[in-house]
Motif scaffolding. Structure first.
Motif, PDB file in Angstrom:
ATOM      1  N   THR A 182      -5.364   7.272 -13.280  1.00  8.95           N
ATOM      2  CA  THR A 182      -4.002   6.653 -13.429  1.00  8.95           C
ATOM      3  C   THR A 182      -3.421   7.980 -12.788  1.00  8.95           C
ATOM      4  N   THR A 213      -5.591   2.666 -11.559  1.00 10.84           N
ATOM      5  CA  THR A 213      -4.230   2.379 -11.502  1.00 10.84           C
ATOM      6  C   THR A 213      -3.177   3.078 -10.961  1.00 10.84           C
ATOM      7  N   ASN A 214      -2.482   2.813 -10.050  1.00 12.39           N
ATOM      8  CA  ASN A 214      -1.319   3.603  -9.520  1.00 12.39           C
ATOM      9  C   ASN A 214      -1.634   5.065  -8.930  1.00 12.39           C
ATOM     10  N   ASN A 215      -2.824   5.030  -8.161  1.00 15.49           N
ATOM     11  CA  ASN A 215      -3.355   6.407  -7.448  1.00 15.49           C
ATOM     12  C   ASN A 215      -2.796   6.194  -6.030  1.00 15.49           C
ATOM     13  N   THR A 216      -2.525   7.373  -5.418  1.00 19.61           N
ATOM     14  CA  THR A 216      -2.471   7.657  -4.071  1.00 19.61           C
ATOM     15  C   THR A 216      -3.579   8.245  -3.409  1.00 19.61           C
ATOM     16  N   ASN A 225      -2.908   0.665  -6.099  1.00 17.76           N
ATOM     17  CA  ASN A 225      -3.249   2.033  -5.461  1.00 17.76           C
ATOM     18  C   ASN A 225      -3.042   1.833  -3.945  1.00 17.76           C
ATOM     19  N   ASN A 243      -3.186  -3.461  -3.877  1.00 18.85           N
ATOM     20  CA  ASN A 243      -3.666  -2.442  -3.433  1.00 18.85           C
ATOM     21  C   ASN A 243      -2.994  -2.344  -1.628  1.00 18.85           C
TER      22      ASN A 243
END
Length: 499
Positions: free
Chosen positions: A323, A350-353, A380, A403
């Motif tokens: 995360t 969830t919500n990674n770059t 993501n 995504n």
């Protein structure tokens, strides 16, 4: 670029505990009265009271560092509850192993709690596990708070010691690390022609059934660097910075930077290092059951084989939860320039770059390669760097959405909300924008803003900013895609109220 460790010593912490009658170290000598050796030998293994070792070595304005230089390994620690306290901060008290083992807790010790605080541990070395700290007792809970572990080494010998764990730290018990730095630690071959894949954790290795927590720390330039038995083949161990082999336990790593860690070797037929010859350039995860959580971390410039930054390597029955992490310009020689999950676990991401990561093997995934049961793949960013696909998930999964991919990607027909968007010029270079680690912001009005799935939105972003916010100022708050959320300051500046 400023990194998280610059802020470590200013982080708020609880009021320190002190023993009523500390044992004082007043000499920097290796042995004799008032030395660290004498203090460890004076610990009482029978008392349950806190026993504290503190440092009062004389310093001068021209030489303000209190330094202990060892001429032989320190004796094992044997006291129930022990605190080794530099007191003034890690940069003021240095214990230089000078090529010797520093702190050890053996299996037969009485120690149930050991805290090492505000110390620099430098140059410890051993032909075994843990060049600077070695905890062999599974019932010992270890805390490392505001320490520096620098240039610690564990050596591998294929004839006498073919299994090596943890260049700086090895533990079988519960482990907590806070506000600390691990730099330049190594697992090394004793000669130029000794290699083994059974080496793990260039800086740290933890195994067993006890929890591991790492927060607000830095792992930089740690590596496994081995020789080679065969002139035509170069191989190395796993986990350039960290190796984890836990059973039914929770591992949590948060607000921590991993920069320029690697698994490498030297082939006798060439005169240069070959990077990325072992799995997990920064972190390698093994084990069974339990959960490994990576939350709001920053990975940059790490090099491995399967998993340029992170490799989950057959950890059966485990839940991998990622995360708010940023994976930037990591490299794998095989699969998953950012992260690889091989015959793995269940994945919730969830919500990674992910941006600019590269897999050198054609046809494999630059950003994420996963053969796992995907429970969630939402919000993501996968920003590709070459002709390989961004993301390959080899098991059927329907739990994905919202995504953003730079090219052909890995969702199934059930995902109608993710997008292939091509180039991502709105994704900015990593920098400190709050919190403990660098993040990659988005330009105003770009695709990630308010386009995420609110039902699968992380409660906070990588900086600790609450989600969701109204990033496009339309009166409704929605989750952003990626590791950062447009903050209140971003919104104010976009509204023209700069002042």
């Amino acid at each position: 670029m400023k990194h998280a460790w610059i802020l470590l010593l200013s982080a708020a912490s609880a009021a320190p505990l002190h023993a009523q009658n500390p044992i004082w170290v007043t000499s920097g000598a290796s042995s004799g009265s008032g030395t660290l050796r004498a203090a460890i030998l004076s610990l009482n293994p029978s008392t349950s009271a806190l026993q504290e070792i503190r440092f009062a070595i004389p310093t001068t304005p021209s030489n303000p560092i209190a330094e202990v230089v060892l001429a032989e390994p320190l004796p094992p620690i044997n006291g129930t509850n022990v605190l080794i306290n530099g007191d003034r901060g890690a940069d003021y008290v240095v214990v230089d192993g000078n090529g010797r083992q520093i702190f050890t807790v053996e299996e037969n010790a009485t120690t149930t709690a050991l805290e090492i605080r505000d110390l620099t541990l430098r140059g410890g070395a051993v032909v075994n596990n843990g060049g600077c700290v070695r905890i062999r007792r599974a019932a010992t809970a270890t805390t490392l708070r505001r320490i520096v572990a620098d240039q610690c080494k564990a050596y591998l010998s294929v004839t006498t010691n073919p299994v090596v764990r943890g260049g700086a730290v090895y533990t079988k018990g519960a482990l907590t690390i806070e506000d600390s730095r691990f730099t330049g630690n190594r697992i090394l071959s004793m000669s130029a022609n000794e290699a083994s894949s059974d080496a793990s954790g260039g800086a740290l290795f933890a195994e067993g059934s006890q929890p591991v927590t790492i927060a607000r720390s830095l792992f930089r330039d740690n590596r496994i660097y081995l020789g080679n038995q065969l002139p035509s083949f170069c191989r190395s161990g796993s986990g350039g910075a960290i190796g984890l082999a836990l059973t039914n336990a929770l591992a949590q790593i948060a607000d921590t930077s991993f920069v320029d860690n690697a698994t490498a070797c030297r082939n006798p037929t060439v005169t240069y290092d070959i990077d990325g010859t072992g799995d997990g350039g920064a972190i390698a995860v093994y084990g069974q059951g339990g959960e490994t959580r990576l939350d709001a971390n920053y990975f940059h410039g790490n090099i491995g084989s399967r998993g340029g930054a992170v490799g989950f390597l057959q950890p059966l029955g485990m839940l991998a939860t990622l995360t708010n992490n940023t994976f930037h310009e990591n490299t794998s020689n095989q699969a998953g320039g950012g992260a690889a999950l091989i015959n793995c676990c269940s994945l919730a991401m969830t919500n990674n770059t992910f941006s600019g990561n590269v897999a050198r093997s054609p046809g494999l995934a630059n950003q994420l390669q996963a053969s796992s049961n995907v429970l969630a793949l939402y919000n993501n960013i996968f920003n590709g760097a070459n002709t390989n696909r961004d993301c390959i998930v080899s098991t059927a999964q329907q739990n994905s959405g919202h995504n953003l991919y730079a090219n052909d990607a890995c969702w199934t027909s059930g995902d109608g909300t993710s997008q292939i968007v091509g180039a991502m010029p709105w994704l900015q270079a990593p920098r400190m924008t709050g919190g403990y680690v660098p993040t990659m912001m988005y330009t105003n009005g770009s695709l990630p803003v308010d386009r995420g799935d609110d039902a699968h939105c992380a409660a906070r972003d990588a900086r600790g900013v609450p989600r969701p916010l109204d990033g496009d100022i339309d009166g409704t708050s929605h989750c952003d895609i990626g590791a950062v959320e447009h903050s209140f300051i971003d919104v104010i500046f976009r509204s023209g109220f700069q002042g």
